[in-house]
Design an enzyme around this catalytic site. Structure first.
Site, short mmCIF file in Angstrom:
data_model
loop_
_atom_site.label_atom_id
_atom_site.label_comp_id
_atom_site.label_asym_id
_atom_site.label_seq_id
_atom_site.Cartn_x
_atom_site.Cartn_y
_atom_site.Cartn_z
N SER A 49 0.86 -1.19 0.00
CA SER A 49 0.00 0.00 0.00
C SER A 49 0.89 1.23 0.00
CB SER A 49 -0.89 0.00 1.24
OG SER A 49 -1.56 1.25 1.40
N TYR B 91 -1.89 -1.07 10.65
CA TYR B 91 -1.96 -1.34 9.21
C TYR B 91 -0.74 -0.77 8.49
CZ TYR B 91 -3.75 -1.54 4.45
OH TYR B 91 -3.89 -1.79 3.09
#
Length: 274
Positions: A177, A190
């Site tokens: 990401s 995350y």
């Protein structure tokens, strides 16, 4: 000494920006069709293939002629992905696997090799998000985030990279990401797990090069936030269409892209952040 280091660092990022601009110009001139590799007949295994971007990548890889293997904890979702693949004339097999359990991963990998064949393309896509501040994130959720988003890559890659090394051919995709490059409030676990995924890809690429296994390619995928429901309520640029991201990843595999930012403009933000 500090001022010299700052100037040197600034010059480095300017040169990197110029390199990206030159790369974009070259890629604009050379048509993509002349640079694509043929993946027809290749066995492509996608973790987290039962839904979302994982399912879309399965469908797009199948459309290119790849034989699909989908791994997921959702048996029903897995079966639906294979049904959709076959409905479009493709080939697919589903295996219910918890990628956090290394023993289950190794056992399932043995079955895949026996029932389908050697895996040519491994897409480490499975991912989870807690979506809470650090103090409000349960300990079990933090551990699970790291197990799925980062640690599982070690088990899946170890399970299949041996065959790739024997033939010096294969492709390993790490779906990370942009949040593995820059942090965001409310997603500490995350972001940290995706930073780990980025490090996994970078270190693996260096190791393969040092071993002379240049025929095994790796692609690190750093998309912005994708509209899959995982980041509902979060704010970080435009929310990306899952179909667009899945298509970009498959094209990145075909073109042997080392680091894939989706959209491409994100990489300039990363440079400015540095």
């Amino acid at each position: 000494m500090v001022e010299f280091s700052q100037v040197a660092a600034g010059a480095l990022w300017v040169l990197l920006a110029l390199y990206y601009a030159l790369e974009a110009l070259v890629l604009l001139v050379v048509p993509a069709n002349y640079r694509r590799k043929n993946i027809r007949g290749s066995v492509a295994l996608v973790t987290g293939g039962a839904s979302g971007i994982g399912r879309l990548m399965c469908l797009k890889l199948a459309a290119k002629g790849a034989i699909i293997v989908t791994w997921d904890v959702s048996e029903a979702g897995n079966a639906e992905t294979v049904r959709l693949v076959k409905a479009e004339g493709g080939q697919g097999r589903a295996y219910t696997v918890d990628v956090c359990d290394r023993h289950a991963v190794y056992a399932a990998a043995t079955k895949v090799k026996q029932e389908v064949g050697k895996v040519d393309i491994l897409v480490n896509n499975a991912g989870v998000v807690t979506g809470k501040s650090l103090l409000h994130s349960p300990d079990t959720s933090i551990v699970k985030t790291f197990e799925v988003n980062a640690i599982s890559h070690f088990w899946t890659t170890k399970a299949f990279i041996g065959d790739m090394m024997v033939h010096n051919k294969g492709h390993i995709v790490t779906v990370a990401s942009v949040l593995g490059k820059t942090p965001l409030n409310g997603l500490v676990d995350y972001c940290a797990s995706k930073y780990a995924a980025v490090g996994f890809d970078e270190a693996l690429r260096v190791e393969l090069k040092a071993m002379g296994k240049t025929g095994i390619r790796t692609t690190l995928v750093c998309p912005g936030m994708i509209n899959t429901g995982m980041f509902e309520g979060a704010a970080f640029g435009n929310i990306l269409d899952p179909d667009y991201v899945a298509g970009a990843v498959v094209e990145g595999v075909e073109l042997n892209v080392g680091v894939l930012y989706v959209p491409k403009g994100i990489r300039f933000y990363i440079i400015l952040k540095k």
